[in-house]
Design a protein around this motif. Structure first.
Motif, PDB file in Angstrom:
ATOM      1  N   GLY A  26      10.810  97.300-109.174  1.00  0.00           N
ATOM      2  CA  GLY A  26       9.425  96.825-109.182  1.00  0.00           C
ATOM      3  C   GLY A  26       8.805  96.824-107.800  1.00  0.00           C
ATOM      4  O   GLY A  26       7.974  95.955-107.496  1.00  0.00           O
ATOM      5  N   GLY A  27       9.233  97.769-106.968  1.00  0.00           N
ATOM      6  CA  GLY A  27       8.656  97.911-105.633  1.00  0.00           C
ATOM      7  C   GLY A  27       9.266  97.018-104.578  1.00  0.00           C
ATOM      8  O   GLY A  27       8.822  97.027-103.429  1.00  0.00           O
ATOM      9  N   ILE A  28      10.293  96.244-104.923  1.00  0.00           N
ATOM     10  CA  ILE A  28      10.928  95.374-103.933  1.00  0.00           C
ATOM     11  C   ILE A  28      12.442  95.614-103.935  1.00  0.00           C
ATOM     12  O   ILE A  28      13.005  96.152-104.892  1.00  0.00           O
ATOM     13  N   TYR A  29      13.063  95.201-102.858  1.00  0.00           N
ATOM     14  CA  TYR A  29      14.518  95.256-102.763  1.00  0.00           C
ATOM     15  C   TYR A  29      15.065  93.912-103.221  1.00  0.00           C
ATOM     16  O   TYR A  29      14.703  92.862-102.681  1.00  0.00           O
ATOM     17  N   LYS A  30      15.926  93.963-104.220  1.00  0.00           N
ATOM     18  CA  LYS A  30      16.383  92.730-104.859  1.00  0.00           C
ATOM     19  C   LYS A  30      17.890  92.802-105.087  1.00  0.00           C
ATOM     20  O   LYS A  30      18.394  93.744-105.689  1.00  0.00           O
ATOM     21  N   GLY A  31      18.605  91.796-104.603  1.00  0.00           N
ATOM     22  CA  GLY A  31      20.054  91.769-104.738  1.00  0.00           C
ATOM     23  C   GLY A  31      20.523  90.794-105.798  1.00  0.00           C
ATOM     24  O   GLY A  31      19.882  89.769-106.041  1.00  0.00           O
ATOM     25  N   GLY A  32      21.655  91.121-106.411  1.00  0.00           N
ATOM     26  CA  GLY A  32      22.255  90.227-107.388  1.00  0.00           C
ATOM     27  C   GLY A  32      23.069  89.136-106.718  1.00  0.00           C
ATOM     28  O   GLY A  32      23.432  89.228-105.538  1.00  0.00           O
ATOM     29  N   THR A  33      23.370  88.093-107.463  1.00  0.00           N
ATOM     30  CA  THR A  33      24.121  86.962-106.931  1.00  0.00           C
ATOM     31  C   THR A  33      25.606  87.269-106.919  1.00  0.00           C
ATOM     32  O   THR A  33      26.162  87.720-107.926  1.00  0.00           O
ATOM     33  N   ASN A  34      26.257  87.041-105.799  1.00  0.00           N
ATOM     34  CA  ASN A  34      27.683  87.336-105.661  1.00  0.00           C
ATOM     35  C   ASN A  34      28.513  86.570-106.684  1.00  0.00           C
ATOM     36  O   ASN A  34      28.324  85.368-106.872  1.00  0.00           O
ATOM     37  N   GLY A  35      29.437  87.296-107.310  1.00  0.00           N
ATOM     38  CA  GLY A  35      30.364  86.656-108.227  1.00  0.00           C
ATOM     39  C   GLY A  35      29.793  86.309-109.576  1.00  0.00           C
ATOM     40  O   GLY A  35      30.466  85.690-110.391  1.00  0.00           O
ATOM     41  N   VAL A  36      28.558  86.719-109.832  1.00  0.00           N
ATOM     42  CA  VAL A  36      27.897  86.450-111.105  1.00  0.00           C
ATOM     43  C   VAL A  36      27.448  87.780-111.695  1.00  0.00           C
ATOM     44  O   VAL A  36      27.028  88.675-110.962  1.00  0.00           O
ATOM     45  N   LYS A  37      27.541  87.941-113.001  1.00  0.00           N
ATOM     46  CA  LYS A  37      27.105  89.194-113.611  1.00  0.00           C
ATOM     47  C   LYS A  37      25.651  89.474-113.264  1.00  0.00           C
ATOM     48  O   LYS A  37      24.778  88.628-113.458  1.00  0.00           O
ATOM     49  N   SER A  38      25.406  90.681-112.741  1.00  0.00           N
ATOM     50  CA  SER A  38      24.072  91.046-112.256  1.00  0.00           C
ATOM     51  C   SER A  38      23.657  92.355-112.921  1.00  0.00           C
ATOM     52  O   SER A  38      24.067  93.434-112.468  1.00  0.00           O
ATOM     53  N   PRO A  39      22.886  92.318-114.003  1.00  0.00           N
ATOM     54  CA  PRO A  39      22.550  93.524-114.744  1.00  0.00           C
ATOM     55  C   PRO A  39      21.983  94.630-113.865  1.00  0.00           C
ATOM     56  O   PRO A  39      21.100  94.389-113.024  1.00  0.00           O
ATOM     57  N   TYR A  40      22.491  95.818-114.071  1.00  0.00           N
ATOM     58  CA  TYR A  40      22.143  96.975-113.243  1.00  0.00           C
ATOM     59  C   TYR A  40      20.633  97.220-113.205  1.00  0.00           C
ATOM     60  O   TYR A  40      20.072  97.544-112.162  1.00  0.00           O
ATOM     61  N   ALA A  41      19.969  97.038-114.324  1.00  0.00           N
ATOM     62  CA  ALA A  41      18.533  97.330-114.407  1.00  0.00           C
ATOM     63  C   ALA A  41      17.681  96.336-113.632  1.00  0.00           C
ATOM     64  O   ALA A  41      16.509  96.613-113.353  1.00  0.00           O
ATOM     65  N   ASN A  42      18.255  95.194-113.288  1.00  0.00           N
ATOM     66  CA  ASN A  42      17.452  94.120-112.680  1.00  0.00           C
ATOM     67  C   ASN A  42      17.515  94.076-111.159  1.00  0.00           C
ATOM     68  O   ASN A  42      16.761  93.319-110.541  1.00  0.00           O
ATOM     69  N   GLY A  95      29.855 108.010-114.424  1.00  0.00           N
ATOM     70  CA  GLY A  95      28.860 107.587-115.400  1.00  0.00           C
ATOM     71  C   GLY A  95      28.720 106.082-115.512  1.00  0.00           C
ATOM     72  O   GLY A  95      28.021 105.576-116.389  1.00  0.00           O
ATOM     73  N   ARG A  96      29.366 105.352-114.601  1.00  0.00           N
ATOM     74  CA  ARG A  96      29.361 103.890-114.659  1.00  0.00           C
ATOM     75  C   ARG A  96      28.228 103.318-113.809  1.00  0.00           C
ATOM     76  O   ARG A  96      27.694 103.991-112.930  1.00  0.00           O
ATOM     77  N   GLN A  97      27.881 102.093-114.084  1.00  0.00           N
ATOM     78  CA  GLN A  97      26.835 101.386-113.338  1.00  0.00           C
ATOM     79  C   GLN A  97      27.380 100.013-112.944  1.00  0.00           C
ATOM     80  O   GLN A  97      26.955  98.975-113.427  1.00  0.00           O
ATOM     81  N   ASP A  98      28.342 100.037-112.046  1.00  0.00           N
ATOM     82  CA  ASP A  98      29.131  98.840-111.731  1.00  0.00           C
ATOM     83  C   ASP A  98      28.606  98.022-110.558  1.00  0.00           C
ATOM     84  O   ASP A  98      28.998  96.863-110.414  1.00  0.00           O
ATOM     85  N   PHE A  99      27.741  98.601-109.702  1.00  0.00           N
ATOM     86  CA  PHE A  99      27.415  97.935-108.445  1.00  0.00           C
ATOM     87  C   PHE A  99      25.914  97.874-108.200  1.00  0.00           C
ATOM     88  O   PHE A  99      25.173  98.817-108.495  1.00  0.00           O
TER      89      PHE A  99
END
Length: 478
Positions: free
Chosen positions: A301-317, A271-275
């Motif tokens: 939003g129709g695109i592939y978007k990655g979070g920044t390494n080592g920085v909190k990256s909200p799951y929804a974004n 039930g987690r959203q860690d990655f």
């Protein structure tokens, strides 16, 4: 408590039990949940699952390799993306998964089988070879994780103070063992049967191909430290390794717990959203319009978007791991045709006689990966025609071309992606700004070893050049 999981078939995995009435009161002293004798095939199957779980899991207490190679990053708790190996005792857990949970079972499986007088001699010989191949696999993972490790004195329950062996010396012995296993395999007889776990049938020809593929992997890692020996090993092994599209040695997870893929447990059951996807990886596969993107990740939003390494990256974004990775029965891959073909491409570039051209092997590797994930032959042809992917025109030397594409193909195989990246030095990954070390090229030794096996630990740390995450393994020369 040690768990033994006994597999009945690939279609359904479970344990059958029966209960009867008895007047013998001494039976009350027998715990029916603890078998008095475990078969060699059950021990073998349990060990194989333990290793599959360790290399497949993305649990932050164990399998952080997707984070290390920056295919994924974390949403909230970012210690592991910043190379914190200690807080969760990750090296200890990985060490135990192989030594205590897998290699010890394989040692016991061999002991039980050798004492078995009922199994046909030729079948027994095949089974012993299968056990040994998996033991070599497990040991090679430990060497490729830590460097020098206990080997000649390992798995000794009578002593906590086992000495560490030189990693290069271990490699030499592992390859000798694989050669012996290849000589012992007899295609006219069966082996582990349904308990072989890695193939849908127990044909020994599959096991010979797997063994040669593993030998090929070990051989290529020696290329920069002992090129003459590496050339001999690679050319010998290539002829018998996987040579057909769709060939894999993979663990058949079930839809029935506790035999589900650990990824499902980590991504869905928890039930987690860690990655989420890492921008390092997602930005690159976007730049080459990789056809595997819909299988690797979801869109935002129709695109592939990655979070920044080592920085909190909200799951929804940011893009999440794709739905295929949430399947309960997604197989866990030990080695496949794509990896073998990338190795052959490298061997050709080094001038070794494995046949074919580097471009052909490179194309085969990529095509096999695209098809495996759900793409088409047309997708592969279009992708390989791109100037930034085509072997003749893609940027960089052969190490960069092969390294970048192998990084993509080894998505969801974090440990193997980490090994390939350390070997080829591509992609060139930059640690996050708040990383607790430089880019980790090994795990530090377990804290338990430092505290309980101090003398041997100190000798090992000194021998490898210091117990640091940045200390390169013996085969990682450049």
């Amino acid at each position: 408590m040690k768990k033994y999981i006994i597999y009945g078939s690939f279609a359904a995995m479970g344990i059958l039990s029966s209960v009867s009435c008895t007047k013998n009161i001494t039976d009350l002293n027998t715990d029916p949940t603890k078998p008095s004798a475990v078969s060699s095939s059950a021990l073998y199957a349990s060990a194989t699952k333990e290793m599959a779980d360790a290399i497949t899991s993305t649990n932050v207490n164990l399998g952080i390799f997707r984070l290390i190679v920056q295919q994924w990053t974390e949403t909230t708790y970012i210690d592991e993306s910043n190379y914190n190996l200690v807080t969760r005792t990750i090296p200890d857990n990985f060490w135990d998964a192989f030594y205590t949970d897998a290699l010890m079972d394989l040692k016991e499986a061999k002991k039980v089988l050798e004492a078995d007088v009922n199994t046909d001699a030729t079948v027994k010989k095949n089974m012993l070879a299968q056990i040994d191949v998996m033991s070599v696999y497990g040991t090679s993972v430990l060497v490729n994780t830590f460097g020098n490790v206990p080997y000649s004195q390992s798995l000794n329950s009578d002593s906590l103070f086992n000495k560490y062996d030189d990693a290069h010396t271990i490699y030499t012995d592992l390859i000798a063992r694989l050669n012996a296993d290849l000589a012992n395999f007899d295609e006219s007889a069966a082996g582990m049967g349904a308990s072989n776990m890695l193939f849908s049938s127990d044909e020994i020809v599959n096991w010979k191909k797997f063994t040669n593929s593993l030998k090929l992997r070990l051989g290529i890692l020696l290329a920069d430290v002992d090129p003459a020996t590496a050339q001999t090993i690679v050319t010998e092994a290539s002829a018998g390794a996987f040579d057909t599209q769709g060939e894999y040695a993979k663990f058949p997870y079930s839809t029935i717990p506790p035999n589900t893929n650990p990824l499902w447990e980590d991504l869905v059951q928890s039930g987690r959203q860690d990655f989420v996807g890492s921008n390092t990886f997602v930005d690159y596969i976007n730049s080459v319009e990789d056809p595997r993107r819909p299988f690797y990740f979801t869109t935002i939003g129709g695109i592939y978007k990655g979070g920044t390494n080592g920085v909190k990256s909200p799951y929804a974004n940011y893009s999440h791991p794709g739905s295929l990775l949430e399947k309960k029965d997604l197989p866990g891959v030990f080695i496949d045709y794509s990896e073998v073909e990338f190795i052959r491409a490298e061997a050709v570039e080094r001038g070794w006689a494995v046949g074919g051209t580097a471009m052909t092997h490179y194309n085969n590797a990529i095509t096999n990966s695209i098809l495996y994930w759900g793409g088409t032959e047309e997708d592969a042809l279009t992708y390989l025609a791109r100037p930034d992917v085509n072997y003749l025109t893609a940027a960089g030397d052969w190490k960069q071309k092969i390294g970048m594409q192998e990084w993509i193909a080894l998505y969801n195989r974090g440990f193997d992606a980490w090994t390939a990246q350390r070997h080829l030095d591509y992609p060139q990954l930059v640690p996050p700004p708040k990383a607790q070390s430089g880019y980790p090229v090994r795990f530090t030794y377990p804290i338990a070893q430092q505290n309980l096996n101090t003398e041997n630990y100190n000798q090992a740390a000194s021998a490898i050049g210091g117990d640091a995450a940045e200390t390169k393994l013996f085969w990682d020369k450049f």
